[in-house]
Every structure is written in structure tokens, then in C-alpha cells.
Motif scaffolding. Structure first.
Motif, PDB file in Angstrom:
ATOM      1  N   UNK A 115       0.831  -1.205   0.000  1.00 58.34           N
ATOM      2  CA  UNK A 115       0.000   0.000   0.000  1.00 58.34           C
ATOM      3  C   UNK A 115       0.867   1.257   0.000  1.00 58.34           C
ATOM      4  N   UNK A 116       0.265   2.363  -0.438  1.00 63.98           N
ATOM      5  CA  UNK A 116       0.902   3.670  -0.349  1.00 63.98           C
ATOM      6  C   UNK A 116       0.409   4.368   0.915  1.00 63.98           C
ATOM      7  N   UNK A 117       1.318   5.071   1.600  1.00 66.50           N
ATOM      8  CA  UNK A 117       0.968   5.721   2.859  1.00 66.50           C
ATOM      9  C   UNK A 117       1.334   7.196   2.777  1.00 66.50           C
ATOM     10  N   UNK A 118       0.373   8.053   3.140  1.00 64.67           N
ATOM     11  CA  UNK A 118       0.597   9.498   3.147  1.00 64.67           C
ATOM     12  C   UNK A 118       0.140  10.057   4.491  1.00 64.67           C
ATOM     13  N   UNK A 119       0.941  10.923   5.088  1.00 64.51           N
ATOM     14  CA  UNK A 119       0.621  11.556   6.374  1.00 64.51           C
ATOM     15  C   UNK A 119       0.155  12.984   6.142  1.00 64.51           C
ATOM     16  N   UNK A 120      -0.986  13.359   6.744  1.00 67.55           N
ATOM     17  CA  UNK A 120      -1.495  14.730   6.670  1.00 67.55           C
ATOM     18  C   UNK A 120      -1.424  15.340   8.060  1.00 67.55           C
ATOM     19  N   UNK A 121      -0.436  16.216   8.268  1.00 68.35           N
ATOM     20  CA  UNK A 121      -0.186  16.781   9.590  1.00 68.35           C
ATOM     21  C   UNK A 121      -1.302  17.618  10.155  1.00 68.35           C
ATOM     22  N   UNK A 122      -1.891  18.575   9.384  1.00 67.53           N
ATOM     23  CA  UNK A 122      -2.922  19.451   9.953  1.00 67.53           C
ATOM     24  C   UNK A 122      -4.129  18.721  10.528  1.00 67.53           C
ATOM     25  N   UNK A 123      -4.445  17.550   9.979  1.00 69.16           N
ATOM     26  CA  UNK A 123      -5.604  16.810  10.485  1.00 69.16           C
ATOM     27  C   UNK A 123      -5.198  15.556  11.248  1.00 69.16           C
ATOM     28  N   UNK A 124      -3.899  15.319  11.429  1.00 71.19           N
ATOM     29  CA  UNK A 124      -3.400  14.119  12.101  1.00 71.19           C
ATOM     30  C   UNK A 124      -4.064  12.869  11.519  1.00 71.19           C
ATOM     31  N   UNK A 131      -5.660   0.710  -3.718  1.00 72.07           N
ATOM     32  CA  UNK A 131      -6.191   0.573  -5.076  1.00 72.07           C
ATOM     33  C   UNK A 131      -6.022   1.884  -5.821  1.00 72.07           C
ATOM     34  N   UNK A 132      -5.968   1.800  -7.135  1.00 70.68           N
ATOM     35  CA  UNK A 132      -5.886   2.984  -7.978  1.00 70.68           C
ATOM     36  C   UNK A 132      -7.295   3.324  -8.454  1.00 70.68           C
ATOM     37  N   UNK A 133      -7.809   4.471  -8.030  1.00 72.43           N
ATOM     38  CA  UNK A 133      -9.141   4.902  -8.444  1.00 72.43           C
ATOM     39  C   UNK A 133      -9.185   6.421  -8.466  1.00 72.43           C
ATOM     40  N   UNK A 134      -8.700   6.991  -9.556  1.00 69.20           N
ATOM     41  CA  UNK A 134      -8.640   8.444  -9.669  1.00 69.20           C
ATOM     42  C   UNK A 134     -10.011   9.059  -9.913  1.00 69.20           C
ATOM     43  N   UNK A 135     -11.015   8.224 -10.177  1.00 66.68           N
ATOM     44  CA  UNK A 135     -12.348   8.737 -10.460  1.00 66.68           C
ATOM     45  C   UNK A 135     -13.237   8.765  -9.218  1.00 66.68           C
ATOM     46  N   UNK A 136     -12.693   8.360  -8.077  1.00 68.13           N
ATOM     47  CA  UNK A 136     -13.500   8.303  -6.857  1.00 68.13           C
ATOM     48  C   UNK A 136     -13.980   9.697  -6.460  1.00 68.13           C
TER      49      UNK A 136
END
Length: 370
Positions: free
Chosen positions: A131-140, A147-152
Motif C-alpha cells: 500500500x501507499x501511505x501518506x501523512x497529513x499533519x494538519x488533520x493528524x 487501489x488505484x481509483x482516480x475517479x472516486x
């Protein structure tokens, strides 16, 4: 016992992993949200948190199983096997290394056990499972993408919007989330205007003060407050806790600190221990007919210890006529009010309202066991 707050009190994301102690009261643990493929993972008790190495640890079973893996436990070796198809991961409790298909890999945190749950470094396990993991600091918030779903179709918090199986009052909301049950949307609303029962919903983008930056500030304020408010322990609570709670509130009067301190004394006298967490929903902010602002929130709470079933929570609306069983998780939803003393752009002034309550407009029941 006298009600402690003039206007009514207090509102409802931590967990059984920690009880707030005196030394930690002014700086409670940093708990985080986890969103996988656009849907929030609702942990039943122990929550994902940031450890001393600034790494996110998560209850492993709920993450790995959602990625199609099986999780085991070997008590003799204190190891956690995670398997999916031909992928085999073996973590050892207390160590910052693991075997992935027999190859040793290291990471900058450790797997631990606490409260009957096994916690593992989220990034390591997620990426090992592809899986890919991304951290968003402002919202913790940690975002996991499998999955790849750019249309979501997602909202500004990266969560999937659904268009089927909608709640009866779907038209009252700007959109309906895939990971929020209909009962949370359909719960009634408090304090409508006496001549106008229609609730005035406010989509955060329709007014300047409801911009995403301010809404994120709002959510973080409420999380900080609830981390203290829903976790008390008569063995450790002291004035540090009282001061920390007071700092999260919209302070109409310094007299409130006196009432918080009275509650601290009552906690000690009544041997109160509470564990709980609250997760405010940024897409469910509304304003009632009187102009009061509310955040609908999901919560769980467990009353571990008390002598007398009375005023267990710092909340004027605590239902003393209702007996809560000890050691049982209860769950539900509550509308928590927030306040500011300025108009227009709220900024950092937004805090928990002095009259906020977990039991003013709420739904509660015994939680299902996990």
C-alpha cells in the motif's frame, strides 16, 4: 452533588491504550485517524497513536485484515505473523526489525502490546503489504491507498461520498459519506428555534468562517479536549488535568476552573476511572435555530471504576438515573457545541463551548464486542 457548570458542560478519539495521568494531562497522546481507500477505519477501543519516535502505531489486526492479510500471535516467541498469499511478515514485540519473506528489515519504531491489542508501525506494515501511505499533519490523518481509483468522488478530507442506500434525511446534508452509518445522519437535532423547527445546516465552504483550515482547527480542539475529558483516573488526576481541560474551553468566566477542580475532588472521592475516545465528523457541522454551532461526533466510553453511579463525567447533563455497567464499552453519537468570541474568521479562537455535553443530544448503547 451540585451541578458544576453554570451553562452546562462538556463534550464527547482516545482509547483504552492510555489513561491520562497527571504528568501527561497537559500534553495528552497524539491520536490519529486512519483512512484506507477513502473510508475511515473505526477502531473499536484502542486507537492509532503517535509514539515517542513520531511514528504512527496501529492495532495490527484491523489494518492488516482490511488489506486481505491474516494476523496471528505466537506467545512463546512474542511474535506476530502476518500472511497474505506468498507474502510472510514476522514482527517481534519490542524490536524494531521484522522478517519479510525471510529477509530482515528494520524500522525506526517498535511493535508493542497494550490493553490486549498488538500495535505495529503503520507505514512499515502497510508498505510491506503493497500500500501507499501518506501523512497529513494538519488533520493528524494517515491515508492508506491500496487501489488505484482516480475517479472516486471524495470530500475535502479524502473520504468517499456515496449515492446509494441514503439516510431518510439525506437532503439535509451536503453529501453522504460511505463510512458513516445512516443512523448517525438520522439522529435528531437539539434546540431548534421555537417557531422554526428546521435545522440550518452549514456546509463549511458556504461561509468564510467555515473554511477547511478553521474546521480542521475545530476538530483538533475537540480531540484535545476529549482526550482529557473522557479519560480520568482517580489514582493520578490532579490540578494539572483541571488546568489542561480549562485551557481547551471557551472561557466565559474563570469560575469554571473552580467547578473543574470540584470534579477532580469528586473523582478522587468516588474512585472514578473512565476510558474513552471521541471522533468528531467535519462533514456534519450544523447551526441550530438559535445560531449555536454543533459537531456531530462518534464516541466510545467505558466506566472502569466508581463507588457511586453519580456525576461520573464532568458534564451537567450526565444521566445519573441511568446505571452504567463497569468495564463495558458503550458507544454512540453526540452533538458537541463549540464557541468563539469573535465574528468572521474564527482562527485560533474557536474552542469547546462551556455548555457542551456528551449527554444533551445523544444516542448511546452497549458496544458490540470485537
Amino acid at each position: 452533588m451540585r451541578k458544576w457548570v453554570m451553562a452546562g458542560l462538556v463534550a464527547s478519539m482516545i482509547c483504552s491504550l492510555f489513561s491520562v495521568t497527571a504528568s501527561a494531562a497537559s500534553n495528552p497522546p497524539s491520536f490519529v485517524s486512519v483512512i484506507m481507500d477513502g473510508q475511515k477505519i473505526w477502531f473499536p477501543d484502542a486507537q492509532a497513536f503517535v509514539d515517542e519516535n513520531n511514528r504512527t502505531l496501529v492495532p495490527v489486526r484491523f489494518i492488516a485484515e482490511k488489506m486481505g492479510a491474516k494476523v496471528g500471535w505466537k506467545p512463546k516467541t512474542m511474535t506476530v505473523p502476518i500472511e497474505r498469499d506468498d507474502l510472510h511478515i514476522l514482527l517481534t514485540i519490542g524490536e524494531s526489525k521484522a522478517l519479510v519473506n525471510g529477509v530482515e528489515m528494520t524500522f525506526d519504531s517498535k511493535a508493542i502490546t497494550s490493553g490486549g491489542r498488538t500495535f505495529v508501525p503503520l507505514r512499515f506494515v502497510s508498505e510491506a503489504l503493497g500500500a501507499q501511505v501518506v501523512w497529513d499533519g494538519p488533520t493528524a490523518t494517515v491515508f492508506i491507498k491500496t487501489i488505484e481509483d482516480d475517479q472516486a468522488n471524495v470530500d475535502d478530507w479524502g473520504r468517499l461520498i456515496r449515492t446509494t442506500n441514503l439516510p431518510k434525511n439525506a437532503k439535509d446534508y451536503p453529501y453522504i459519506l460511505a463510512d458513516v452509518p445512516n443512523e448517525m445522519y438520522e439522529m435528531g437535532y437539539p434546540h431548534s428555534h421555537p417557531t422554526d423547527s428546521k435545522v440550518s445546516f452549514v456546509l463549511y465552504s458556504t461561509k468564510p468562517e467555515f473554511n477547511k483550515k478553521n474546521v480542521d482547527t475545530w476538530m483538533n480542539r475537540l480531540k484535545s479536549f476529549s482526550a482529557l475529558w473522557l479519560n480520568v483516573d482517580y489514582k493520578t488526576i490532579d490540578d494539572t488535568w483541571a488546568q489542561a481541560v480549562f485551557a481547551t474551553k471557551m472561557q466565559n468566566s474563570n469560575a469554571e476552573l473552580k467547578y473543574i477542580r470540584r470534579y477532580v475532588d469528586w473523582v478522587k472521592q468516588n474512585h472514578i476511572q473512565i476510558e474513552g475516545y471521541l471522533d468528531p465528523e467535519p462533514s456534519m457541522i450544523y447551526r441550530n435555530g438559535f445560531g449555536d454551532n454543533y459537531v456531530r461526533s462518534k464516541f466510545r466510553i467505558k466506566f472502569v471504576s466508581y463507588k457511586e453511579n453519580k456525576d461520573l463525567l464532568y458534564d451537567e447533563w450526565f444521566p445519573n438515573k441511568e446505571t452504567f455497567e463497569k468495564g463495558i464499552w458503550y458507544e454512540g453519537y453526540a452533538d458537541i457545541s463549540m464557541s468563539t468570541n469573535v465574528g468572521g474568521d474564527w482562527g485560533s479562537t474557536l474552542k469547546v463551548d462551556p455548555g457542551a455535553s456528551l449527554f444533551l443530544n445523544y444516542l448511546i448503547r452497549k458496544a458490540d464486542s470485537e
